[in-house]
Structures are given as C-alpha cells and as structure tokens.
Scaffold this active site. Structure first.
Site, PDB file in Angstrom:
ATOM      1  N   LYS A  65     -21.839   2.030  17.186  1.00 32.78           N
ATOM      2  CA  LYS A  65     -20.742   2.874  17.663  1.00 32.78           C
ATOM      3  C   LYS A  65     -21.142   3.745  18.852  1.00 32.78           C
ATOM      4  O   LYS A  65     -20.334   3.975  19.758  1.00 32.78           O
ATOM      5  CB  LYS A  65     -20.197   3.723  16.525  1.00 32.78           C
ATOM      6  CG  LYS A  65     -19.484   2.899  15.455  1.00 32.78           C
ATOM      7  CD  LYS A  65     -18.945   3.786  14.346  1.00 32.78           C
ATOM      8  CE  LYS A  65     -18.253   2.959  13.277  1.00 32.78           C
ATOM      9  NZ  LYS A  65     -17.718   3.820  12.186  1.00 32.78           N
ATOM     10  N   TYR A  78     -17.394   1.257   0.032  1.00 33.12           N
ATOM     11  CA  TYR A  78     -16.493   0.543  -0.881  1.00 33.12           C
ATOM     12  C   TYR A  78     -17.191  -0.610  -1.596  1.00 33.12           C
ATOM     13  O   TYR A  78     -16.554  -1.335  -2.367  1.00 33.12           O
ATOM     14  CB  TYR A  78     -15.231   0.061  -0.163  1.00 33.12           C
ATOM     15  CG  TYR A  78     -15.453  -0.801   1.059  1.00 33.12           C
ATOM     16  CD1 TYR A  78     -15.688  -2.164   0.952  1.00 33.12           C
ATOM     17  CD2 TYR A  78     -15.398  -0.250   2.337  1.00 33.12           C
ATOM     18  CE1 TYR A  78     -15.872  -2.958   2.065  1.00 33.12           C
ATOM     19  CE2 TYR A  78     -15.580  -1.034   3.463  1.00 33.12           C
ATOM     20  CZ  TYR A  78     -15.814  -2.382   3.324  1.00 33.12           C
ATOM     21  OH  TYR A  78     -16.010  -3.166   4.431  1.00 33.12           O
ATOM     22  N   ASP A  87     -11.206   5.937  13.318  1.00 33.47           N
ATOM     23  CA  ASP A  87     -11.599   6.447  12.006  1.00 33.47           C
ATOM     24  C   ASP A  87     -10.995   7.824  11.751  1.00 33.47           C
ATOM     25  O   ASP A  87     -10.558   8.118  10.633  1.00 33.47           O
ATOM     26  CB  ASP A  87     -13.124   6.544  11.904  1.00 33.47           C
ATOM     27  CG  ASP A  87     -13.798   5.197  11.693  1.00 33.47           C
ATOM     28  OD1 ASP A  87     -13.127   4.278  11.184  1.00 33.47           O
ATOM     29  OD2 ASP A  87     -14.981   5.061  12.035  1.00 33.47           O
ATOM     30  N   GLY A  92     -24.235  13.300   4.823  1.00 28.70           N
ATOM     31  CA  GLY A  92     -24.640  12.371   5.862  1.00 28.70           C
ATOM     32  C   GLY A  92     -24.377  12.969   7.227  1.00 28.70           C
ATOM     33  O   GLY A  92     -23.529  13.867   7.374  1.00 28.70           O
ATOM     34  N   GLY A 136     -24.423  10.800  10.263  1.00 34.45           N
ATOM     35  CA  GLY A 136     -24.275   9.715  11.228  1.00 34.45           C
ATOM     36  C   GLY A 136     -22.910   9.737  11.890  1.00 34.45           C
ATOM     37  O   GLY A 136     -22.188  10.737  11.865  1.00 34.45           O
ATOM     38  N   GLY A 171     -13.093   4.214   0.395  1.00 41.34           N
ATOM     39  CA  GLY A 171     -13.481   3.606   1.659  1.00 41.34           C
ATOM     40  C   GLY A 171     -12.498   2.535   2.106  1.00 41.34           C
ATOM     41  O   GLY A 171     -12.292   2.336   3.309  1.00 41.34           O
ATOM     42  N   ARG A 179     -30.323  14.292   4.761  1.00 44.63           N
ATOM     43  CA  ARG A 179     -31.710  14.261   4.285  1.00 44.63           C
ATOM     44  C   ARG A 179     -32.655  14.833   5.331  1.00 44.63           C
ATOM     45  O   ARG A 179     -33.678  15.428   4.992  1.00 44.63           O
ATOM     46  CB  ARG A 179     -32.109  12.824   3.937  1.00 44.63           C
ATOM     47  CG  ARG A 179     -31.387  12.281   2.710  1.00 44.63           C
ATOM     48  CD  ARG A 179     -32.004  10.975   2.230  1.00 44.63           C
ATOM     49  NE  ARG A 179     -31.373  10.528   1.005  1.00 44.63           N
ATOM     50  CZ  ARG A 179     -30.366   9.655   0.933  1.00 44.63           C
ATOM     51  NH1 ARG A 179     -29.880   9.144   2.067  1.00 44.63           N
ATOM     52  NH2 ARG A 179     -29.854   9.296  -0.217  1.00 44.63           N
ATOM     53  N   THR A 201     -18.768  -1.515  14.189  1.00 38.54           N
ATOM     54  CA  THR A 201     -19.308  -0.817  13.034  1.00 38.54           C
ATOM     55  C   THR A 201     -20.772  -0.512  13.266  1.00 38.54           C
ATOM     56  O   THR A 201     -21.314  -0.740  14.359  1.00 38.54           O
ATOM     57  CB  THR A 201     -19.058  -1.651  11.757  1.00 38.54           C
ATOM     58  OG1 THR A 201     -19.396  -0.874  10.604  1.00 38.54           O
ATOM     59  CG2 THR A 201     -19.858  -2.934  11.762  1.00 38.54           C
ATOM     60  N   SER A 236     -12.983  -6.639   7.619  1.00 36.91           N
ATOM     61  CA  SER A 236     -12.073  -6.528   8.759  1.00 36.91           C
ATOM     62  C   SER A 236     -11.350  -7.829   9.093  1.00 36.91           C
ATOM     63  O   SER A 236     -10.158  -7.794   9.440  1.00 36.91           O
ATOM     64  CB  SER A 236     -12.828  -6.012   9.987  1.00 36.91           C
ATOM     65  OG  SER A 236     -13.204  -4.659   9.797  1.00 36.91           O
TER      66      SER A 236
END
Length: 297
Positions: A87, A237, A127, A151, A153, A258, A176, A83, A39
């Site tokens: 968040k 990434y 995002d 995922g 999250g 990413g 998971r 990040t 960033s």
C-alpha cells in the site's frame, strides 16, 4: 450467465502478470501473500450484476516490486486493488492521490486514466470510508468515547482515521514496537497517542477497539471485561472468530468483521473502477451489494 460471457473466479494467483482472458478490461488484487484474497469473488459478482464483461485476478508481487511490475504491464488494465505489503508502494507509484490516501500513507486502489500501458494512475484509500459504511450498516453511526487501535501498520492508520471521522474523542494506537505507534500518532496529529501493545487494556471510557493485528491479536494476559457498549472491528477474517471477537461476541457486544470492511471498501472500488466518483452510487447499488455479499458466503 455462461463462462463464455463472464470470466470465472481465478484459481490461485499469478507469479507474473496474469494472462489476458476473454474479458474486455482487466483488474486484479496485488499483494504477497495474495492467494487467500476474497476480492475476486467480490469484484466479479459486482461486474456480473452490472453486466460488465471484465476480468479480475490475483497477482502476487513481493515487497519492493510494485513499481517495476506495473511499469512493465501490458494492455487492458483498468486498475488494481492493493493489499499488504504494497500500500505504501502504491502511494509512491500513483501520479495523483486523494487526501485520505495521503494522510493514511496507504493506497489500496489504483485507477488508470486509460487502458494503455504506461497510463498514469490515481490512488485512493477506500478502507477509510468503507469502515465508516460498515459501522453505519450495523447501526453504529458515532463513537462516543476513546478509540483504541491495535497495530501500527497501514490498516491501523485507516482504522484510526475512520474512528476520528466517527467522532472518537481520542485515539490510542498500540503496537508491539511502541516507536511505530508513536510515529503513526505523530503523523495523524492532535488527539492521537502511541503506546505499547503490552500495556493494552480496554478501559471503561473505551467506545471502540480496532484489531488490525494480522490473524487477530492474541492477548498475553487477561484483557478484562468488554466495556459497556464498546464496539470491536476485527480486521482479520481468517481464521474466525479471532480471540478478541470471541470475547466481544461472548459479551454480546457489537462486532464489525473484516468481511464487513472488505465488502464495503470493495463497493467503493467498484465505483472508482467504473469511472464514477467515490461518493457516486452504482446503478442499482443495493442489488450489486447483495450480489457481492452472497459471493462471500
């Protein structure tokens, strides 16, 4: 452009509040870990292109520490990029949040009303529109079919909402811990299902797969072939390519990286940090975007 006029990209990160340098206004990315964040390169490239003498650094704040750290901040902070794992804490910290931030449960951008310590913060999630912009740049304007998100999250929530915005007929979230996927699906509403990551396979009706697993999802069994025309968003990434990106690239299928996502959400942050609305373009925005893109290479 000299160092005396424009701050350099900071080395490493600060354990406590970053010291004030020569910049007239301060910004930083918050998280843990945060030393790897690209960033600062992105944001400082934008401010140099815009002629703004602003600072942008990295500030490591462990989980649970955001409110205390920002509540004790000094003078001159214009805002923060946020990040993992902060968040949700940023959502709770903000005095006002956007509908996207509220629905996703995640704030990745805090903008203060003034430079004074204690000024209230507005929270946004760039995002979601950043993903939509990244897809559009690749000529992917619509998702015609099922979207699968790996995922559960905060990034997964943003990817799922972006998939809905792009027209996905159904969103399936795989984690998971299936109970996390089910909880996120329930929060996002109709047309979203939560499932076990152990059961993930990209079926023929799948038009989009969003891999938000940190570092990229590593399949435990052969996931099979890439569905015809299906696009992949690989949020990680580093390292690159991720296992699924290798599979998609080998099939010559569309891949949104990413870094694509990072770039386009950062452009929207630059708008907000400059006092503009999220949908209000920057002066000479095409040139600013290219400067930011060059900083990533």
């Amino acid at each position: 452009m000299t160092n005396e006029r424009y701050p350099e990209v900071p080395e490493g990160f600060s354990e406590g509040e970053p010291p004030r340098g020569i910049g007239s206004q301060r910004l930083a990315v918050l998280g843990d870990p945060v030393g790897h964040s690209r960033s600062p390169q992105l944001q400082l490239a934008a401010y140099r292109a815009l002629g703004r003498r602003w600072e942008y650094s990295r500030w490591r704040i462990p989980a649970g520490g955001l409110a205390a750290a920002l509540g004790a901040r000094g003078q001159g902070w214009r805002g923060f990029s946020v990040t993992a794992p902060l968040k949700a804490e940023a959502l709770a910290f903000a005095s006002e949040v956007s509908p996207d931030a509220r629905r996703s449960g995640a704030v990745n951008t805090l903008v203060f009303d003034s430079l004074e310590p204690g000024a209230p913060a507005r929270g946004e999630n760039t995002d979601i529109p950043g993903i939509v912009r990244a897809f559009g740049e690749r000529g992917l304007e619509r998702i015609e079919g099922v979207a699968q998100v790996l995922g559960a999250g905060e990034t997964a929530a943003s990817v799922a909402i972006a998939a809905q915005r792009l027209g996905a007929s159904r969103v399936e979230i795989f984690a998971r811990r299936p109970e996390r996927a089910e909880a996120l699906a329930e929060r996002l509403g109709d047309g979203v299902a939560g499932l076990s990551l152990a059961d993930w396979r990209p079926g023929d009706d799948v038009a989009f797969v969003g891999d938000t697993v940190p570092g990229g999802y590593v399949p435990t069994t052969d996931p099979g072939r890439v569905p015809a025309g299906a696009a992949l968003l690989s949020a990680a990434y580093h390292p690159w390519p991720t296992p699924l990106a290798e599979l998609w690239l080998g099939a010559e299928a569309p891949v949104v990286t990413g870094l694509d996502m990072l770039l386009h959400q950062a452009v929207l942050q630059v708008r907000l940090f400059g006092g503009s609305a999220i949908d209000e373009s920057l002066p000479n925005e095409a040139d600013v975007v290219e400067a930011m893109r060059a900083a990533l290479s």
